[in-house]
Structure formats: structure tokens, C-alpha cells
Scaffold this motif. Sequence first.
Motif, mmCIF file in Angstrom:
data_model
loop_
_atom_site.group_PDB
_atom_site.id
_atom_site.type_symbol
_atom_site.label_atom_id
_atom_site.label_comp_id
_atom_site.label_asym_id
_atom_site.label_seq_id
_atom_site.Cartn_x
_atom_site.Cartn_y
_atom_site.Cartn_z
ATOM 1 N N LEU A 56 -7.517 -18.904 -43.294
ATOM 2 C CA LEU A 56 -6.863 -19.238 -42.028
ATOM 3 C C LEU A 56 -5.369 -19.417 -42.246
ATOM 4 O O LEU A 56 -4.943 -19.916 -43.287
ATOM 5 C CB LEU A 56 -7.434 -20.549 -41.474
ATOM 6 C CG LEU A 56 -8.917 -20.559 -41.135
ATOM 7 C CD1 LEU A 56 -9.354 -21.982 -40.788
ATOM 8 C CD2 LEU A 56 -9.228 -19.607 -40.005
ATOM 9 N N PHE A 57 -4.596 -19.029 -41.241
ATOM 10 C CA PHE A 57 -3.149 -19.170 -41.263
ATOM 11 C C PHE A 57 -2.732 -19.788 -39.934
ATOM 12 O O PHE A 57 -3.054 -19.255 -38.876
ATOM 13 C CB PHE A 57 -2.505 -17.794 -41.462
ATOM 14 C CG PHE A 57 -1.014 -17.789 -41.399
ATOM 15 C CD1 PHE A 57 -0.257 -18.547 -42.281
ATOM 16 C CD2 PHE A 57 -0.353 -17.009 -40.459
ATOM 17 C CE1 PHE A 57 1.131 -18.535 -42.226
ATOM 18 C CE2 PHE A 57 1.035 -16.987 -40.401
ATOM 19 C CZ PHE A 57 1.770 -17.744 -41.288
ATOM 20 N N MET A 58 -2.075 -20.938 -39.977
ATOM 21 C CA MET A 58 -1.657 -21.648 -38.770
ATOM 22 C C MET A 58 -0.132 -21.623 -38.657
ATOM 23 O O MET A 58 0.576 -21.915 -39.620
ATOM 24 C CB MET A 58 -2.120 -23.110 -38.825
ATOM 25 C CG MET A 58 -1.700 -23.938 -37.625
ATOM 26 S SD MET A 58 -1.934 -25.728 -37.875
ATOM 27 C CE MET A 58 -3.678 -25.835 -38.126
ATOM 28 N N ILE A 59 0.349 -21.263 -37.472
ATOM 29 C CA ILE A 59 1.782 -21.293 -37.170
ATOM 30 C C ILE A 59 1.982 -22.356 -36.101
ATOM 31 O O ILE A 59 1.329 -22.325 -35.056
ATOM 32 C CB ILE A 59 2.282 -19.947 -36.623
ATOM 33 C CG1 ILE A 59 1.977 -18.819 -37.605
ATOM 34 C CG2 ILE A 59 3.772 -20.017 -36.295
ATOM 35 C CD1 ILE A 59 2.224 -17.435 -37.030
ATOM 36 N N MET A 60 2.873 -23.305 -36.372
ATOM 37 C CA MET A 60 3.164 -24.354 -35.401
ATOM 38 C C MET A 60 4.653 -24.335 -35.064
ATOM 39 O O MET A 60 5.496 -24.214 -35.956
ATOM 40 C CB MET A 60 2.817 -25.748 -35.960
ATOM 41 C CG MET A 60 1.364 -25.927 -36.259
ATOM 42 S SD MET A 60 0.857 -27.601 -36.792
ATOM 43 C CE MET A 60 2.297 -28.367 -37.437
ATOM 44 N N GLU A 61 4.952 -24.459 -33.795
ATOM 45 C CA GLU A 61 6.315 -24.686 -33.325
ATOM 46 C C GLU A 61 6.362 -26.162 -32.951
ATOM 47 O O GLU A 61 5.565 -26.614 -32.120
ATOM 48 C CB GLU A 61 6.637 -23.817 -32.115
ATOM 49 C CG GLU A 61 6.489 -22.326 -32.349
ATOM 50 C CD GLU A 61 7.587 -21.732 -33.218
ATOM 51 O OE1 GLU A 61 8.677 -22.317 -33.294
ATOM 52 O OE2 GLU A 61 7.341 -20.670 -33.826
#
Length: 114
Positions: A56-61
Motif C-alpha cells: 500500500l502507498f498512502m499520499i496525504m495532503e
Amino acid sequence: MKVKRICYACDLVDNPELIQEYKRYHSKENAWPEITESIKKAGILDMEIYILANRLFMIMEVDETFSPERKQMMDAANPKVQEWEKLMWQFQQAPPGAKDGEKWLPMEQIYKLI
């Protein structure tokens, strides 16, 4: 408002049935509203999760109010988040290099086009 991008990685148990169930939990119609609310309250403006096999790869702003430590304290004090985390542990496993109890690890940026 200053916005920052943070990326994390986590692994899932390498089991196709569990991976499909994990995806169902994360679909828009099955997302727990209490979890979505806790994410927003922590200063996370947007979040995306991508999958490749069992990685899994999570991108958060995030805004300037976000810190991993603050989010961790908020989560520890929220029974619904604790219920969610316990449920997710049956699908997730620590990626390489994780310490005991860690599952989402921050990623190091090594390239940026602009």
C-alpha cells in the motif's frame, strides 16, 4: 495556508481474499464516517491510498496543524479509531524496517520533477 505532502507505505497480508476484503472496507460506501472525521480533524486535507500486489502507498495532503505525533495521540483517545485499527491489523502487516507495532511507515522522497 501552507499544504504539505506526506507519503507512507504499508504491506497487506499476501492473501487475495483478505486483500479484496481490505479494499471493500476502503470503498467510499463502506468507509466508516468516524474514521473519515478523525482524519479531517487531524489536519489531513486529502488522502489517497494505492495498492500494488500487497503493498500500500498512502499520499496525504496536510495543513500546518498536522503532525504524526498529534495524530497518534488523537487516535489513541478515540475508541472508534482504536476499533478500526484493531480490525485493520488482520489485513495489514509491518513493512520491512518497521519497529514492533508500526505498520504505516513514512517514505523518503528521492526525486521531484519541479
